[in-house]
Design a protein around this motif. Sequence first.
Motif, PDB file in Angstrom:
ATOM      1  N   LEU A  69       7.912   2.198  -7.707  1.00 59.39           N
ATOM      2  CA  LEU A  69       6.394   2.987  -8.246  1.00 59.39           C
ATOM      3  C   LEU A  69       4.545   2.834  -7.189  1.00 59.39           C
ATOM      4  O   LEU A  69       4.223   3.471  -7.702  1.00 59.39           O
ATOM      5  CB  LEU A  69       5.536   1.346  -9.158  1.00 59.39           C
ATOM      6  N   GLY A  70       5.106   2.329  -5.990  1.00 59.00           N
ATOM      7  CA  GLY A  70       4.065   2.352  -5.158  1.00 59.00           C
ATOM      8  C   GLY A  70       3.150   1.865  -5.145  1.00 59.00           C
ATOM      9  O   GLY A  70       1.796   1.966  -5.009  1.00 59.00           O
ATOM     10  N   ILE A  71       3.065   0.400  -5.944  1.00 53.96           N
ATOM     11  CA  ILE A  71       2.304  -0.478  -5.357  1.00 53.96           C
ATOM     12  C   ILE A  71       3.341  -1.910  -5.299  1.00 53.96           C
ATOM     13  O   ILE A  71       4.158  -2.316  -5.294  1.00 53.96           O
ATOM     14  CB  ILE A  71       2.086  -0.938  -7.335  1.00 53.96           C
ATOM     15  N   THR A  72       2.351  -2.403  -5.163  1.00 54.05           N
ATOM     16  CA  THR A  72       2.663  -4.048  -4.617  1.00 54.05           C
ATOM     17  C   THR A  72       2.988  -5.225  -5.523  1.00 54.05           C
ATOM     18  O   THR A  72       3.067  -5.017  -7.037  1.00 54.05           O
ATOM     19  CB  THR A  72       1.997  -5.200  -3.943  1.00 54.05           C
ATOM     20  N   PRO A  73       4.209  -5.975  -5.478  1.00 54.39           N
ATOM     21  CA  PRO A  73       4.440  -7.341  -5.917  1.00 54.39           C
ATOM     22  C   PRO A  73       3.900  -7.418  -7.501  1.00 54.39           C
ATOM     23  O   PRO A  73       3.805  -7.797  -8.640  1.00 54.39           O
ATOM     24  CB  PRO A  73       5.831  -8.179  -6.049  1.00 54.39           C
ATOM     25  N   GLU A  74       2.710  -8.098  -6.890  1.00 50.93           N
ATOM     26  CA  GLU A  74       1.785  -8.382  -6.911  1.00 50.93           C
ATOM     27  C   GLU A  74       1.453  -7.739  -8.628  1.00 50.93           C
ATOM     28  O   GLU A  74       0.848  -7.570  -9.753  1.00 50.93           O
ATOM     29  CB  GLU A  74       0.637  -9.218  -6.750  1.00 50.93           C
ATOM     30  N   SER A  75       1.368  -6.611  -8.573  1.00 52.32           N
ATOM     31  CA  SER A  75       0.273  -5.384  -8.888  1.00 52.32           C
ATOM     32  C   SER A  75       1.099  -5.551  -9.990  1.00 52.32           C
ATOM     33  O   SER A  75       0.519  -5.078 -11.680  1.00 52.32           O
ATOM     34  CB  SER A  75       0.189  -4.259  -8.677  1.00 52.32           C
ATOM     35  N   LEU A  76       3.166  -5.344  -9.761  1.00 49.01           N
ATOM     36  CA  LEU A  76       3.851  -5.442 -11.220  1.00 49.01           C
ATOM     37  C   LEU A  76       3.406  -5.915 -11.968  1.00 49.01           C
ATOM     38  O   LEU A  76       3.989  -5.974 -12.746  1.00 49.01           O
ATOM     39  CB  LEU A  76       4.907  -5.375 -10.407  1.00 49.01           C
ATOM     40  N   SER A  77       3.979  -7.418 -11.408  1.00 49.87           N
ATOM     41  CA  SER A  77       3.412  -8.399 -12.265  1.00 49.87           C
ATOM     42  C   SER A  77       2.700  -8.505 -13.082  1.00 49.87           C
ATOM     43  O   SER A  77       2.493  -9.143 -14.342  1.00 49.87           O
ATOM     44  CB  SER A  77       3.677  -9.569 -11.209  1.00 49.87           C
ATOM     45  N   ARG A  78       0.819  -8.282 -12.382  1.00 53.05           N
ATOM     46  CA  ARG A  78      -0.065  -8.290 -13.556  1.00 53.05           C
ATOM     47  C   ARG A  78       0.936  -7.374 -14.909  1.00 53.05           C
ATOM     48  O   ARG A  78       0.306  -7.069 -15.978  1.00 53.05           O
ATOM     49  CB  ARG A  78      -1.546  -7.544 -12.690  1.00 53.05           C
ATOM     50  N   VAL A  79       1.313  -5.643 -14.309  1.00 55.37           N
ATOM     51  CA  VAL A  79       0.706  -4.670 -14.924  1.00 55.37           C
ATOM     52  C   VAL A  79       1.858  -5.453 -16.403  1.00 55.37           C
ATOM     53  O   VAL A  79       1.887  -5.379 -17.539  1.00 55.37           O
ATOM     54  CB  VAL A  79       1.443  -3.554 -14.284  1.00 55.37           C
TER      55      VAL A  79
END
Length: 190
Positions: free
Chosen positions: A174-184
Amino acid sequence: MDIFKNFLLQTLELPVEDVESCTNGLSHHNFEKNQFIVSPGNISGYAYFVNKGVLRMYSIDTGGKEHIIQFAPEWWILSDRRSTYLNEPSMFYIQAVEDSEVVFIKKGFMEEIIKTYPTSAAKTTMILNRHIMLMQHRVNLLLSATAEERYLDFLTTYPGFINRVPLYMIASYLGITPESLSRVRSELSR
Protein backbone atom coordinates in the motif's frame (compact mmCIF):
# COMPACT_ATOMS: atom_id res chain seq x y z
CA MET A 1 0.33 -29.50 -13.56
CA ASP A 2 -3.41 -30.32 -13.56
CA ILE A 3 -4.32 -26.88 -12.20
CA PHE A 4 -2.38 -25.16 -14.98
CA LYS A 5 -4.02 -27.47 -17.54
CA ASN A 6 -7.41 -26.39 -16.19
CA PHE A 7 -6.32 -22.77 -16.54
CA LEU A 8 -5.50 -23.40 -20.21
CA LEU A 9 -8.82 -25.17 -20.76
CA GLN A 10 -10.99 -22.62 -18.98
CA THR A 11 -9.20 -19.36 -19.69
CA LEU A 12 -7.72 -19.89 -23.14
CA GLU A 13 -10.33 -22.47 -24.17
CA LEU A 14 -7.78 -24.83 -25.66
CA PRO A 15 -9.09 -28.18 -26.95
CA VAL A 16 -9.12 -30.81 -24.19
CA GLU A 17 -7.28 -33.31 -26.38
CA ASP A 18 -4.38 -30.88 -26.95
CA VAL A 19 -3.71 -29.58 -23.44
CA GLU A 20 -1.37 -32.43 -22.53
CA SER A 21 0.90 -31.80 -25.52
CA CYS A 22 0.86 -28.03 -24.89
CA THR A 23 2.26 -28.48 -21.40
CA ASN A 24 5.03 -30.89 -22.39
CA GLY A 25 8.34 -29.31 -21.54
CA LEU A 26 6.94 -27.11 -18.76
CA SER A 27 8.01 -27.82 -15.22
CA HIS A 28 6.55 -27.15 -11.83
CA HIS A 29 8.43 -26.60 -8.62
CA ASN A 30 7.56 -26.44 -4.94
CA PHE A 31 8.85 -23.51 -2.90
CA GLU A 32 8.87 -23.24 0.85
CA LYS A 33 7.66 -20.09 2.57
CA ASN A 34 10.21 -17.26 2.10
CA GLN A 35 12.14 -19.13 -0.61
CA PHE A 36 13.27 -17.01 -3.56
CA ILE A 37 12.45 -17.81 -7.18
CA VAL A 38 14.12 -14.74 -8.69
CA SER A 39 16.69 -12.30 -7.27
CA PRO A 40 17.91 -8.97 -8.65
CA GLY A 41 20.76 -9.28 -11.10
CA ASN A 42 19.68 -12.68 -12.39
CA ILE A 43 18.00 -13.18 -15.74
CA SER A 44 14.66 -14.97 -15.60
CA GLY A 45 13.41 -16.66 -18.75
CA TYR A 46 10.07 -17.57 -17.20
CA ALA A 47 6.69 -16.35 -16.09
CA TYR A 48 5.35 -18.07 -12.99
CA PHE A 49 1.84 -19.51 -12.72
CA VAL A 50 0.74 -20.13 -9.13
CA ASN A 51 -0.93 -23.52 -8.72
CA LYS A 52 -1.00 -23.21 -4.95
CA GLY A 53 0.20 -20.57 -2.51
CA VAL A 54 1.14 -16.92 -2.83
CA LEU A 55 4.10 -15.18 -4.45
CA ARG A 56 5.19 -11.59 -4.15
CA MET A 57 7.37 -9.44 -6.38
CA TYR A 58 9.25 -6.62 -4.70
CA SER A 59 12.28 -4.38 -4.78
CA ILE A 60 14.42 -2.90 -2.04
CA ASP A 61 15.42 0.76 -2.26
CA THR A 62 18.83 2.19 -1.32
CA GLY A 63 17.52 2.85 2.20
CA GLY A 64 16.67 -0.83 2.65
CA LYS A 65 12.90 -0.36 2.40
CA GLU A 66 10.83 -3.02 0.60
CA HIS A 67 8.34 -2.01 -2.09
CA ILE A 68 5.93 -4.77 -3.05
CA ILE A 69 4.88 -4.42 -6.67
CA GLN A 70 2.44 -7.32 -6.84
CA PHE A 71 1.11 -10.38 -5.08
CA ALA A 72 0.15 -13.48 -7.04
CA PRO A 73 -2.29 -15.99 -5.51
CA GLU A 74 -3.60 -19.15 -7.15
CA TRP A 75 -4.37 -18.86 -10.88
CA TRP A 76 -2.28 -15.68 -11.24
CA ILE A 77 0.81 -15.31 -13.39
CA LEU A 78 3.77 -13.26 -12.17
CA SER A 79 6.94 -12.25 -14.00
CA ASP A 80 9.55 -9.56 -14.29
CA ARG A 81 8.70 -8.88 -17.93
CA ARG A 82 11.84 -6.88 -18.54
CA SER A 83 13.98 -9.82 -17.53
CA THR A 84 11.81 -12.49 -19.13
CA TYR A 85 11.24 -10.84 -22.50
CA LEU A 86 14.30 -8.60 -22.91
CA ASN A 87 16.84 -10.93 -21.25
CA GLU A 88 17.93 -8.17 -18.89
CA PRO A 89 18.93 -8.74 -15.27
CA SER A 90 15.94 -8.67 -12.97
CA MET A 91 15.30 -5.63 -10.80
CA PHE A 92 13.01 -7.58 -8.50
CA TYR A 93 12.80 -10.37 -6.02
CA ILE A 94 10.08 -12.96 -6.54
CA GLN A 95 9.50 -14.87 -3.33
CA ALA A 96 7.04 -17.41 -1.91
CA VAL A 97 4.94 -15.80 0.83
CA GLU A 98 3.67 -19.22 1.85
CA ASP A 99 4.50 -22.75 0.73
CA SER A 100 3.77 -22.60 -3.00
CA GLU A 101 3.59 -24.78 -6.09
CA VAL A 102 4.57 -22.89 -9.24
CA VAL A 103 4.54 -23.74 -12.94
CA PHE A 104 7.46 -22.26 -14.89
CA ILE A 105 6.13 -20.90 -18.20
CA LYS A 106 9.00 -20.56 -20.62
CA LYS A 107 9.48 -17.51 -22.78
CA GLY A 108 7.55 -17.88 -26.03
CA PHE A 109 4.99 -20.32 -24.59
CA MET A 110 2.00 -18.01 -25.09
CA GLU A 111 3.16 -16.99 -28.57
CA GLU A 112 3.34 -20.67 -29.52
CA ILE A 113 -0.17 -21.24 -28.13
CA ILE A 114 -1.49 -18.33 -30.23
CA LYS A 115 0.27 -19.59 -33.34
CA THR A 116 -1.11 -23.11 -32.88
CA TYR A 117 -4.58 -22.04 -31.67
CA PRO A 118 -5.38 -18.63 -33.22
CA THR A 119 -8.72 -18.48 -31.38
CA SER A 120 -6.79 -18.16 -28.11
CA ALA A 121 -5.27 -14.83 -29.23
CA ALA A 122 -8.28 -12.81 -28.06
CA LYS A 123 -8.21 -14.53 -24.66
CA THR A 124 -4.47 -13.97 -24.28
CA THR A 125 -4.88 -10.31 -25.23
CA MET A 126 -7.69 -9.98 -22.70
CA ILE A 127 -5.46 -11.41 -19.93
CA LEU A 128 -2.63 -9.02 -20.83
CA ASN A 129 -4.97 -6.02 -21.05
CA ARG A 130 -6.51 -6.91 -17.70
CA HIS A 131 -3.05 -7.02 -16.14
CA ILE A 132 -2.13 -3.64 -17.66
CA MET A 133 -5.41 -2.12 -16.43
CA LEU A 134 -4.79 -3.45 -12.91
CA MET A 135 -1.26 -2.03 -12.88
CA GLN A 136 -2.49 1.36 -14.15
CA HIS A 137 -5.18 1.35 -11.48
CA ARG A 138 -2.57 0.49 -8.85
CA VAL A 139 -0.24 3.32 -9.93
CA ASN A 140 -3.14 5.76 -9.87
CA LEU A 141 -4.11 4.67 -6.36
CA LEU A 142 -0.53 5.07 -5.13
CA LEU A 143 -0.41 8.58 -6.58
CA SER A 144 -3.84 9.87 -5.66
CA ALA A 145 -5.77 7.74 -3.15
CA THR A 146 -5.82 7.90 0.61
CA ALA A 147 -4.38 5.05 2.66
CA GLU A 148 -7.92 3.97 3.51
CA GLU A 149 -8.94 3.90 -0.16
CA ARG A 150 -5.84 1.87 -1.05
CA TYR A 151 -6.55 -0.61 1.75
CA LEU A 152 -10.18 -1.06 0.69
CA ASP A 153 -9.05 -1.61 -2.90
CA PHE A 154 -6.51 -4.18 -1.67
CA LEU A 155 -9.30 -6.09 0.09
CA THR A 156 -11.27 -6.15 -3.18
CA THR A 157 -8.30 -7.10 -5.38
CA TYR A 158 -7.02 -9.79 -3.01
CA PRO A 159 -10.02 -11.19 -1.12
CA GLY A 160 -9.01 -13.37 1.81
CA PHE A 161 -5.41 -12.16 1.79
CA ILE A 162 -5.69 -10.45 5.13
CA ASN A 163 -5.33 -13.91 6.72
CA ARG A 164 -2.61 -15.17 4.35
CA VAL A 165 -0.16 -12.29 4.10
CA PRO A 166 1.66 -10.58 6.99
CA LEU A 167 0.43 -7.06 7.71
CA TYR A 168 3.88 -5.54 7.13
CA MET A 169 3.74 -6.86 3.55
CA ILE A 170 0.28 -5.38 3.03
CA ALA A 171 1.59 -2.04 4.32
CA SER A 172 4.53 -2.25 1.89
CA TYR A 173 2.16 -2.99 -1.00
CA LEU A 174 0.00 0.00 0.00
CA GLY A 175 3.00 2.30 0.31
CA ILE A 176 2.37 3.07 3.97
CA THR A 177 3.97 2.16 7.29
CA PRO A 178 2.67 -0.77 9.36
CA GLU A 179 1.59 1.79 11.99
CA SER A 180 -0.49 3.66 9.41
CA LEU A 181 -2.08 0.40 8.32
CA SER A 182 -3.01 -0.35 11.95
CA ARG A 183 -4.64 3.08 12.22
CA VAL A 184 -6.59 2.57 8.98
CA ARG A 185 -7.80 -0.86 10.07
CA SER A 186 -8.77 0.49 13.49
CA GLU A 187 -10.74 3.39 11.99
CA LEU A 188 -12.54 1.10 9.57
CA SER A 189 -13.51 -1.34 12.31
CA ARG A 190 -15.35 1.40 14.21
